[in-house]
Write a protein that holds these residues in place. Structure first.
Motif, PDB file in Angstrom:
ATOM      1  N   HIS A  71      69.261  52.339  24.958  1.00  0.00           N
ATOM      2  CA  HIS A  71      68.616  51.159  24.434  1.00  0.00           C
ATOM      3  C   HIS A  71      69.971  50.142  24.426  1.00  0.00           C
ATOM      4  O   HIS A  71      69.883  48.714  24.429  1.00  0.00           O
ATOM      5  CB  HIS A  71      68.481  51.383  22.944  1.00  0.00           C
ATOM      6  N   LEU A  72      71.187  50.457  24.029  1.00  0.00           N
ATOM      7  CA  LEU A  72      72.482  49.846  23.943  1.00  0.00           C
ATOM      8  C   LEU A  72      72.554  48.986  25.347  1.00  0.00           C
ATOM      9  O   LEU A  72      72.788  47.721  25.188  1.00  0.00           O
ATOM     10  CB  LEU A  72      73.539  50.682  23.542  1.00  0.00           C
ATOM     11  N   ALA A  73      72.331  49.750  26.233  1.00  0.00           N
ATOM     12  CA  ALA A  73      72.438  49.279  27.792  1.00  0.00           C
ATOM     13  C   ALA A  73      71.787  47.818  27.839  1.00  0.00           C
ATOM     14  O   ALA A  73      72.015  47.089  28.609  1.00  0.00           O
ATOM     15  CB  ALA A  73      72.754  50.319  28.682  1.00  0.00           C
ATOM     16  N   ARG A  74      70.422  48.289  27.549  1.00  0.00           N
ATOM     17  CA  ARG A  74      69.545  47.364  27.627  1.00  0.00           C
ATOM     18  C   ARG A  74      69.511  46.046  26.701  1.00  0.00           C
ATOM     19  O   ARG A  74      69.149  44.901  27.411  1.00  0.00           O
ATOM     20  CB  ARG A  74      68.079  47.950  27.518  1.00  0.00           C
ATOM     21  N   MET A  75      69.841  46.288  25.605  1.00  0.00           N
ATOM     22  CA  MET A  75      69.580  45.175  24.733  1.00  0.00           C
ATOM     23  C   MET A  75      70.899  44.668  24.102  1.00  0.00           C
ATOM     24  O   MET A  75      70.675  43.327  23.555  1.00  0.00           O
ATOM     25  CB  MET A  75      68.888  46.041  23.279  1.00  0.00           C
ATOM     26  N   TRP A  76      71.989  45.174  24.010  1.00  0.00           N
ATOM     27  CA  TRP A  76      73.339  44.511  23.797  1.00  0.00           C
ATOM     28  C   TRP A  76      73.962  43.559  24.948  1.00  0.00           C
ATOM     29  O   TRP A  76      73.518  43.820  26.163  1.00  0.00           O
ATOM     30  CB  TRP A  76      74.440  45.464  23.273  1.00  0.00           C
ATOM     31  N   PRO A  77      74.634  42.586  24.306  1.00  0.00           N
ATOM     32  CA  PRO A  77      75.462  41.817  25.528  1.00  0.00           C
ATOM     33  C   PRO A  77      76.496  42.408  25.855  1.00  0.00           C
ATOM     34  O   PRO A  77      77.662  42.099  25.703  1.00  0.00           O
ATOM     35  CB  PRO A  77      75.596  40.359  24.711  1.00  0.00           C
ATOM     36  N   ILE A  78      76.330  43.464  26.726  1.00  0.00           N
ATOM     37  CA  ILE A  78      77.365  44.292  27.172  1.00  0.00           C
ATOM     38  C   ILE A  78      77.170  44.770  28.642  1.00  0.00           C
ATOM     39  O   ILE A  78      75.946  44.631  28.946  1.00  0.00           O
ATOM     40  CB  ILE A  78      77.780  45.584  26.410  1.00  0.00           C
ATOM     41  N   ASP A  79      78.205  44.990  29.372  1.00  0.00           N
ATOM     42  CA  ASP A  79      78.042  45.193  30.752  1.00  0.00           C
ATOM     43  C   ASP A  79      77.702  46.711  31.008  1.00  0.00           C
ATOM     44  O   ASP A  79      76.899  47.079  31.969  1.00  0.00           O
ATOM     45  CB  ASP A  79      79.296  45.046  31.682  1.00  0.00           C
ATOM     46  N   ALA A  80      78.041  47.770  30.238  1.00  0.00           N
ATOM     47  CA  ALA A  80      77.822  49.147  30.316  1.00  0.00           C
ATOM     48  C   ALA A  80      78.017  49.914  29.172  1.00  0.00           C
ATOM     49  O   ALA A  80      78.708  49.471  28.111  1.00  0.00           O
ATOM     50  CB  ALA A  80      78.605  49.654  31.487  1.00  0.00           C
ATOM     51  N   VAL A  82      79.435  53.656  27.951  1.00  0.00           N
ATOM     52  CA  VAL A  82      79.836  55.102  28.234  1.00  0.00           C
ATOM     53  C   VAL A  82      79.411  56.225  26.991  1.00  0.00           C
ATOM     54  O   VAL A  82      79.637  55.690  25.813  1.00  0.00           O
ATOM     55  CB  VAL A  82      81.457  55.541  28.292  1.00  0.00           C
ATOM     56  N   GLY A  83      78.589  57.141  27.133  1.00  0.00           N
ATOM     57  CA  GLY A  83      78.099  57.762  26.123  1.00  0.00           C
ATOM     58  C   GLY A  83      78.488  59.305  26.258  1.00  0.00           C
ATOM     59  O   GLY A  83      78.900  59.704  27.259  1.00  0.00           O
ATOM     60  N   GLU A  84      78.266  59.990  25.029  1.00  0.00           N
ATOM     61  CA  GLU A  84      78.462  61.549  24.920  1.00  0.00           C
ATOM     62  C   GLU A  84      79.811  61.719  25.120  1.00  0.00           C
ATOM     63  O   GLU A  84      80.068  62.965  26.195  1.00  0.00           O
ATOM     64  CB  GLU A  84      77.382  62.158  25.646  1.00  0.00           C
ATOM     65  N   ASN A  85      80.757  60.967  24.924  1.00  0.00           N
ATOM     66  CA  ASN A  85      82.126  61.171  25.037  1.00  0.00           C
ATOM     67  C   ASN A  85      82.436  61.320  26.437  1.00  0.00           C
ATOM     68  O   ASN A  85      83.443  62.009  27.078  1.00  0.00           O
ATOM     69  CB  ASN A  85      82.744  62.509  24.342  1.00  0.00           C
ATOM     70  N   GLY A  86      81.938  60.484  27.309  1.00  0.00           N
ATOM     71  CA  GLY A  86      82.116  60.513  28.854  1.00  0.00           C
ATOM     72  C   GLY A  86      81.100  61.363  29.803  1.00  0.00           C
ATOM     73  O   GLY A  86      81.770  61.550  31.078  1.00  0.00           O
ATOM     74  N   ALA A  87      80.230  61.913  29.393  1.00  0.00           N
ATOM     75  CA  ALA A  87      79.169  62.442  30.057  1.00  0.00           C
ATOM     76  C   ALA A  87      78.641  61.610  30.981  1.00  0.00           C
ATOM     77  O   ALA A  87      78.270  61.965  32.354  1.00  0.00           O
ATOM     78  CB  ALA A  87      78.022  63.354  29.227  1.00  0.00           C
ATOM     79  N   PHE A  88      78.530  60.317  30.928  1.00  0.00           N
ATOM     80  CA  PHE A  88      77.652  59.469  31.734  1.00  0.00           C
ATOM     81  C   PHE A  88      78.145  57.988  31.175  1.00  0.00           C
ATOM     82  O   PHE A  88      78.943  57.874  30.462  1.00  0.00           O
ATOM     83  CB  PHE A  88      76.108  59.554  31.651  1.00  0.00           C
ATOM     84  N   TYR A  89      77.747  56.956  32.218  1.00  0.00           N
ATOM     85  CA  TYR A  89      77.658  55.590  31.872  1.00  0.00           C
ATOM     86  C   TYR A  89      76.239  55.034  32.225  1.00  0.00           C
ATOM     87  O   TYR A  89      75.824  55.544  33.150  1.00  0.00           O
ATOM     88  CB  TYR A  89      78.859  54.612  32.213  1.00  0.00           C
ATOM     89  N   PHE A  90      75.805  54.270  31.515  1.00  0.00           N
ATOM     90  CA  PHE A  90      74.384  53.530  31.658  1.00  0.00           C
ATOM     91  C   PHE A  90      74.914  52.095  31.835  1.00  0.00           C
ATOM     92  O   PHE A  90      75.545  51.345  31.064  1.00  0.00           O
ATOM     93  CB  PHE A  90      73.386  53.428  30.598  1.00  0.00           C
ATOM     94  N   ALA A  91      74.274  51.274  32.793  1.00  0.00           N
ATOM     95  CA  ALA A  91      74.581  49.886  32.924  1.00  0.00           C
ATOM     96  C   ALA A  91      73.266  49.380  33.540  1.00  0.00           C
ATOM     97  O   ALA A  91      72.503  49.760  34.317  1.00  0.00           O
ATOM     98  CB  ALA A  91      75.549  49.590  33.913  1.00  0.00           C
ATOM     99  N   HIS A  92      72.751  48.173  32.712  1.00  0.00           N
ATOM    100  CA  HIS A  92      71.541  47.492  33.071  1.00  0.00           C
ATOM    101  C   HIS A  92      71.569  46.566  34.092  1.00  0.00           C
ATOM    102  O   HIS A  92      72.487  45.646  33.849  1.00  0.00           O
ATOM    103  CB  HIS A  92      70.837  46.934  31.968  1.00  0.00           C
ATOM    104  N   ASP A  93      70.698  46.736  35.071  1.00  0.00           N
ATOM    105  CA  ASP A  93      70.942  45.725  36.292  1.00  0.00           C
ATOM    106  C   ASP A  93      69.826  44.717  35.910  1.00  0.00           C
ATOM    107  O   ASP A  93      68.665  45.055  36.392  1.00  0.00           O
ATOM    108  CB  ASP A  93      70.762  46.213  37.446  1.00  0.00           C
ATOM    109  N   ALA A  94      70.106  43.681  35.356  1.00  0.00           N
ATOM    110  CA  ALA A  94      68.916  42.765  34.958  1.00  0.00           C
ATOM    111  C   ALA A  94      68.191  41.982  35.876  1.00  0.00           C
ATOM    112  O   ALA A  94      67.070  41.998  36.025  1.00  0.00           O
ATOM    113  CB  ALA A  94      69.489  41.467  34.263  1.00  0.00           C
ATOM    114  N   GLN A  95      68.724  41.794  37.030  1.00  0.00           N
ATOM    115  CA  GLN A  95      68.164  41.088  38.450  1.00  0.00           C
ATOM    116  C   GLN A  95      67.200  42.190  38.967  1.00  0.00           C
ATOM    117  O   GLN A  95      66.218  41.715  39.211  1.00  0.00           O
ATOM    118  CB  GLN A  95      69.240  40.844  39.460  1.00  0.00           C
ATOM    119  N   ALA A  96      67.644  43.413  39.142  1.00  0.00           N
ATOM    120  CA  ALA A  96      67.104  44.576  39.775  1.00  0.00           C
ATOM    121  C   ALA A  96      66.028  45.319  38.669  1.00  0.00           C
ATOM    122  O   ALA A  96      64.956  45.824  39.086  1.00  0.00           O
ATOM    123  CB  ALA A  96      67.716  45.627  40.364  1.00  0.00           C
TER     124      ALA A  96
END
Length: 277
Positions: A71-80, A82-96
């Motif tokens: 949700h945060l990656a899609r809805m907040w004005p952020i680039d990406a 990092v979640g669960e203390n570094g288990a992953f990062y999510f980044a929403h590619d708006a163009q794609a």
């Protein structure tokens, strides 16, 4: 590092203007750093939008679960994020129109870890009756979150230490936030995944990221980042956590939680503005 040798944070107001002006991006913890008493206040969210409109890179860095981070990656004005203390990062590619997901571990490794965490879960609840499994646990993919201060307690430090002791006895890595003990199998942390994000999404080496990004947090699970970044900042409510840290933040804000986050944004944007007169 002994308490006598530990670096004590200086007020953010003492940070050199030139140092603040070099900041290209802000990376920030969420609970009790961006939020205040469990809520995202207008002062923090408005500051996030000001930073975004000013062209700063923005990444949330949190112990919160994958479900939240989607949700945060899609809805907040952020680039990406990092979640669960570094288990992953999510980044929403708006163009794609797709969510990029980058994991430390394979799906098989995460599945094996969850089986092992189920065994540790029962041992923790038996050892510390006042603890609970976090309400956001169903949305996690890599870790176990034991609640000691969000929907229960807050529990005393002795109980927090006991939670960590039991989980580590099961071979888990533990990270203590202001509300949860997070446990997982692996040696990753917030710092490692944030540096991967900086390299892959912003083209920054580890050294360049340390020089050009600011990090702001509030608890011991932020310590690897406090140690790594030249401009590391704790919001005011970090102070009770300082005895648990060998590497505290270099600076501390006057404001707590979201007010402290907004204070940092104001300082950076003011330093980046052209001199007047």
């Amino acid at each position: 590092m002994s308490a006598g040798r530990r670096r004590e944070p200086r007020p953010l107001a003492e940070a050199p203007r030139a140092r603040l002006a070099r900041v290209r991006g802000i990376c920030f913890d969420i609970d009790d750093t961006f939020s205040t008493e469990g809520k995202i206040r207008p002062v923090a969210y408005a500051a996030l939008w000001r930073a975004h409109r000013a062209g700063l890179g923005l990444a949330a860095v949190t112990g919160r679960p994958a479900g939240w981070c989607d949700h945060l990656a899609r809805m907040w004005p952020i680039d990406a994020v990092v979640g669960e203390n570094g288990a992953f990062y999510f980044a929403h590619d708006a163009q794609a129109r797709r969510l990029v997901r980058r994991y430390v571990q394979s799906e098989a490794e995460r599945a094996e870890g969850r089986v092992r965490l189920e065994r540790a879960r029962e041992a923790v609840l038996a050892a510390v009756p006042g603890a609970r499994i976090s309400a956001d646990q169903p949305f996690r993919i890599a870790d176990l979150a034991v609640d000691f201060a969000e929907d229960v307690g807050p529990l005393p430090d002795a109980d927090i230490d006991r939670i960590v002791e039991v989980l580590e006895a099961h071979g888990a890595t533990c990270k203590v936030s202001s509300i949860h003990v997070n446990a997982y199998f692996g040696r990753y942390d917030k710092r490692g995944m944030l540096l991967e994000l900086a390299r892959e999404r912003w083209g920054l080496s580890a050294d360049a990221a340390a020089r050009s990004l600011a990090y702001v947090g509030d608890s011991p699970n932020d310590e690897p980042l406090f140690a790594a970044f030249e401009l590391s900042v704790g919001v005011a409510n970090v102070r009770p956590m300082l005895p648990r840290m060998a590497h505290p933040p270099r600076y501390v804000t006057r404001g707590k939680g979201g007010a402290g986050f907004a204070e940092l944004v104001r300082a950076i944007l003011a330093a980046r503005a052209p001199n007047r007169g």
